[in-house]
Design a protein around this motif. Structure first.
Motif, short mmCIF file in Angstrom:
data_model
loop_
_atom_site.label_atom_id
_atom_site.label_comp_id
_atom_site.label_asym_id
_atom_site.label_seq_id
_atom_site.Cartn_x
_atom_site.Cartn_y
_atom_site.Cartn_z
N THR A 302 0.85 -1.19 0.00
CA THR A 302 0.00 0.00 0.00
C THR A 302 0.88 1.24 0.00
N ILE A 303 0.69 2.09 -0.99
CA ILE A 303 1.44 3.35 -1.06
C ILE A 303 0.56 4.45 -0.45
N PRO A 304 1.00 5.09 0.60
CA PRO A 304 0.20 6.15 1.23
C PRO A 304 -0.15 7.26 0.23
N ALA A 305 -1.30 7.89 0.45
CA ALA A 305 -1.78 8.94 -0.46
C ALA A 305 -0.76 10.06 -0.62
N GLU A 306 -0.06 10.38 0.45
CA GLU A 306 0.92 11.47 0.38
C GLU A 306 2.06 11.13 -0.58
N LEU A 307 2.47 9.86 -0.58
CA LEU A 307 3.55 9.45 -1.49
C LEU A 307 3.03 9.31 -2.92
N MET A 308 1.77 8.94 -3.09
CA MET A 308 1.19 8.93 -4.44
C MET A 308 1.20 10.33 -5.03
N SER A 309 0.91 11.31 -4.19
CA SER A 309 0.95 12.71 -4.65
C SER A 309 2.37 13.14 -5.00
N ARG A 310 3.33 12.67 -4.23
CA ARG A 310 4.73 13.00 -4.54
C ARG A 310 5.18 12.38 -5.85
N ILE A 311 4.68 11.19 -6.15
CA ILE A 311 4.99 10.57 -7.44
C ILE A 311 4.43 11.42 -8.58
N ASP A 312 3.18 11.87 -8.43
CA ASP A 312 2.58 12.75 -9.44
C ASP A 312 3.40 14.01 -9.63
N ASP A 313 3.83 14.61 -8.54
CA ASP A 313 4.60 15.84 -8.62
C ASP A 313 5.96 15.61 -9.29
N ALA A 314 6.57 14.48 -8.98
CA ALA A 314 7.89 14.19 -9.55
C ALA A 314 7.82 14.00 -11.06
N LEU A 315 6.78 13.32 -11.53
CA LEU A 315 6.69 13.02 -12.97
C LEU A 315 6.06 14.17 -13.76
N GLY A 316 5.19 14.89 -13.13
CA GLY A 316 4.66 16.12 -13.72
C GLY A 316 4.21 15.98 -15.16
N SER A 317 4.77 16.83 -16.03
CA SER A 317 4.31 16.93 -17.41
C SER A 317 4.80 15.81 -18.32
N VAL A 318 5.67 14.93 -17.84
CA VAL A 318 6.16 13.86 -18.73
C VAL A 318 5.16 12.71 -18.83
N VAL A 319 4.10 12.73 -18.03
CA VAL A 319 3.09 11.68 -18.06
C VAL A 319 2.20 11.84 -19.29
N GLU A 320 1.95 10.74 -20.00
CA GLU A 320 1.03 10.75 -21.14
C GLU A 320 -0.36 10.38 -20.65
N ARG A 321 -1.34 11.24 -20.95
CA ARG A 321 -2.70 11.03 -20.47
C ARG A 321 -3.76 11.04 -21.56
N ASP A 322 -3.41 11.25 -22.80
CA ASP A 322 -4.36 11.44 -23.90
C ASP A 322 -5.15 10.16 -24.16
N PRO A 323 -6.48 10.14 -23.91
CA PRO A 323 -7.29 8.94 -24.13
C PRO A 323 -7.26 8.45 -25.57
N ALA A 324 -7.00 9.35 -26.53
CA ALA A 324 -6.99 8.97 -27.94
C ALA A 324 -5.89 7.97 -28.27
N LYS A 325 -4.88 7.88 -27.40
CA LYS A 325 -3.78 6.94 -27.64
C LYS A 325 -4.27 5.49 -27.64
N THR A 326 -5.35 5.22 -26.91
CA THR A 326 -5.90 3.86 -26.90
C THR A 326 -6.42 3.50 -28.28
N ASN A 327 -7.15 4.41 -28.90
CA ASN A 327 -7.69 4.15 -30.24
C ASN A 327 -6.57 3.94 -31.26
N ASP A 328 -5.45 4.61 -31.05
CA ASP A 328 -4.33 4.50 -31.98
C ASP A 328 -3.68 3.11 -31.96
#
Length: 336
Positions: A302-328
């Motif tokens: 179990t990863i605590p919520a605070e550390l999940m938030s730190r992971i989000d902050d660390a990766l920031g804008s390099v994360v790919e989130r575009d749903p259209a990538k699934t269709n591709d």
């Protein structure tokens, strides 16, 4: 090892699935592949994922040999149909009735089993009527060759249509197999909410982003010898989207978080996808038994919520989130 129900079914799978996409009959010699399967069994992994297209049917053959002699009822064996196999003729690909009915028999023979627990549409077939595909799946279920049906890399709209047809035909669509990692989150916007509504679980592939989330690729440094990024049999092409200094620098920021949890970087990556309750299992691949032991350590974490938030902050804008990538991910025309 922990176990989770797959979709709205009574089938449980191990939180870690052993997969042999780029390894068996390709990057890894058979003796090493079998040693990795033995390691998976030793740590409590019961779910094994392959596909007829991997190494042009060779991966299924190796997995069948590796599991020979095991108690069949204690295993969940999953394979897939879609990609071109054999001589790759005009009917050797896709989700036509002909290809599905012929492919399941070939897979069962190679896997040395009378049935597979999960048979998956490897991609969406834009050139075959969905009704034809789902009727063929219904038939192999009724024949006892397949216990459950899933798909891979289907969009939310495709999942909804497939689920409705399956229900009409008297069977369940219980799983989807998408790419998912802390770096590749394209399923979160549409696929996951739709799946939760329909009772479909995710069995995710590439949770460590082809090895990038292990931290072994350093920005500005030479590629490690023998790594996936140097593999000319397909590994290098799959990993290239992540191989830039911006991504690699961000990944290094995860090391203190892994240390805080007493996890390896790989364990952190696998544990991260398992925090999503719609994820039933994370697929790992391995070329050495010690990699299996390491990745399996992510089960039950179990990863605590605070550390999940730190992971989000660390990766920031390099994360790919575009749903259209699934269709591709699904080809619009058949390869053959």
């Amino acid at each position: 090892m922990e176990y989770r129900y797959l979709g709205d079914s009574g089938l449980k799978v191990s939180e870690i699935t052993y997969g042999n996409w780029l390894t068996h009959a390709s990057q890894v010699e058979n003796d090493a592949a079998i040693a990795c399967v033995r390691a998976a069994l030793d740590v409590g992994i019961s779910t094994f994922d392959t596909a007829d297209v991997y190494a042009n049917t060779g991966a299924e053959t190796v997995l069948g040999e590796a599991l020979k002699g095991e108690r069949r009822q204690s295993l969940e064996i999953a394979t897939k149909v879609f990609g071109p196999t054999g001589p790759k003729g005009h009917n050797d690909t896709g989700l036509s009735r002909k290809h599905i009915l012929e492919s399941i028999d070939g897979s069962l023979e190679r896997l040395q089993t009378d049935y597979v627990d999960l048979y998956q549409a490897h991609r969406y077939d834009h050139e075959t009527p969905l009704e034809e595909t789902m009727q063929a799946f219904a038939d192999v279920v009724r024949q006892g060759k397949v216990l459950y049906v899933g798909v891979s890399e289907w969009t939310a709209e495709q999942l909804r249509a497939g689920h409705a047809l399956a229900k009409d035909l008297g069977f369940q669509l219980i799983s989807n197999q998408p790419q998912y990692s802390a770096l590749w989150r394209v399923i979160e916007g549409e696929v996951v909410p739709t799946s939760e509504e329909l009772g479909i679980s995710q069995i995710v592939w590439s949770p460590i982003a082809q090895g990038v989330l292990t931290g072994k690729y350093q920005p500005g440094q030479p590629l490690p010898e023998g790594s996936r990024a140097t593999d000319d049999k397909g590994g290098a092409k799959m990993i290239e989207r992540f191989m830039n200094d911006e991504v690699l620098t961000a990944v290094q920021e995860l090391k203190p978080i892994a240390d805080e949890l007493s996890l390896s970087m790989a364990q952190l990556a696998v544990a991260w996808v398992l925090q999503n309750q719609n994820v039933a299992s994370a697929i790992i691949g391995a070329s050495r038994p010690e990699q299996v032991h390491d990745n399996a350590g992510a089960a039950g974490v179990t990863i605590p919520a605070e550390l999940m938030s730190r992971i989000d902050d660390a990766l920031g804008s390099v994360v790919e989130r575009d749903p259209a990538k699934t269709n591709d991910s699904s080809p619009k025309t058949r390869e053959a």
